[in-house]
Design an enzyme around this catalytic site. Structure first.
Site: not given
Ligand code: H2U
Ligand code: ZN
Length: 333
Positions: A50, A147, A158, A160
């Site tokens: 967020c 995913n 969220h 993404h």
């Molecule tokens: P997925 O929900 O498909 O896992 O993707 C989210 C990605 O976001 C995941 O690869 C990254 C995770 O490593 N992420 C960050 O880089 N920083 C964060 O603080 C939370 C998640």
């Molecule tokens: Zn969020």
């Protein structure tokens, strides 16, 4: 004549799928768990994606107002040396860039409920990222994916997705390149445009028809409600789409996800992503998206690839034609 068990070949990968239509009537005593509730909050201070929230890395997200992209804090690709190969066990280096793309600031509003202009902004960002990542030295392929849902391993509700730019062509993409090149060599035509023409002529597996893109359940679908999104012309990458095509892709995506969400009256989990042409010659290659949803007969009963599928080949009961008809019967609003 009743339709009996038969196999269908995936033209993109060469893999076969066993179709067993008669098994649809069997009793079900398998897994059944309630689906995760949809997030309702527009902003969740506990969500690391967020706006304004500090991520696990200690970096704070800006107060972003549209699409927001950043380098993954926990990338699957890291600098360093690969262990050496020997004449039995082979290794290869693996380098590249992993990015995370937040579709927008609204924590609770996913594709099917986003305004059209906001989805167009996501498509535009995919195109910009594609161009910028291919411009980096050594990048061979750019894989964009999402995913959705805990069931598919999403770490966060969220809205993404992710972008992995790799210095090699990953296996699935390599297979699909080879198949498309072979078809183009042999016929002079792009494979996926031949597939699209055939699907439009038959009609039974079409789900959403736009002005520039069509979503359909492919003849060889493995997952119960798997779909393929195809452009109407031979465009190889997202950054080659024109403005009208980007707008139509946004529209087809929204309509398709709305149908998925209506199917079991719940946010539909899936892995979704684009295959685009790798660096260098990619004869006959046509950009496309695969949507691989695991759900089978309700929001809580998923298909697992087990038994014969792990040891033999994938199998499905619901025919691709029946799956497409069910998706076609659902509302898009
Ligand atoms: P997925 O929900 O498909 O896992 O993707 C989210 C990605 O976001 C995941 O690869 C990254 C995770 O490593 N992420 C960050 O880089 N920083 C964060 O603080 C939370 C998640
Ligand atoms: Zn969020």
């Amino acid at each position: 004549m009743t339709l009996g068990s038969h196999r269908r070949r995936n033209l993109l990968t060469g893999a076969w799928v066993l179709v067993s239509p008669h098994r649809m009537a069997r009793p079900w005593l398998g897994e059944s768990t309630p689906p995760a509730a949809a997030p309702a909050l527009a902003h969740d201070p506990a969500c690391t994606l967020c706006a304004g929230v500090t991520r696990a890395s200690g970096i704070a997200n800006p107060a972003y107002d549209g699409v927001y992209v950043f380098d993954n804090d926990f990338p699957a690709l890291s600098p360093g040396d690969a262990p050496g190969s020997d004449d039995l066990f082979e290794t290869a280096p693996a380098n590249g860039v992993c990015r995370v793309i937040c579709y927008g600031p609204d924590h609770g509003r996913h594709l099917a409920r986003m305004p059209h202009a906001d989805i167009e902004a996501v498509v535009a960002c995919w195109a910009t990222e594609t161009r910028a990542l291919f411009a980096r030295p050594g990048i061979a392929a750019v894989t964009i994916f999402e995913n959705r849902g805990a069931m598919m391993g999403a770490s966060n509700p969220h809205p993404h997705g992710q972008i992995w730019a790799t210095d090699w062509v990953p296996d699935e993409l390599a297979k699909e390149c080879a198949a498309q090149r072979a078809h183009a060599d042999c016929t002079g035509r792009p494979l996926l445009l031949d597939v699209l023409a055939r699907e439009r002529a038959e009609g039974a597996r079409l789900v959403v028809e736009g002005a520039h893109f069509t979503a359909l359940v492919p003849f060889w679908a493995t997952w119960p409600f798997e779909t393929l999104i195809l452009p109407h012309r031979a465009v190889a990458r997202l950054d080659a789409l024109d403005a009208a095509e980007r707008a139509d892709l946004a529209d087809v995506l929204r309509r398709l996800v709305a149908r998925y969400d209506a199917l079991f009256a719940a946010p539909f989990p899936y892995s979704f992503g684009f295959h685009q042409a790798p660096a260098g010659a990619a004869e006959g290659f046509v950009l496309h998206a695969h949507v691989y949803p695991p759900l089978l007969r309700s929001a809580s009963v998923r298909k697992h690839m087990v038994g014969f599928e792990m040891l033999g080949e994938p199998q499905r009961d619901l025919t691709p034609e029946a799956a497409a008809a069910r998706l076609r019967d659902l509302p898009e609003a």
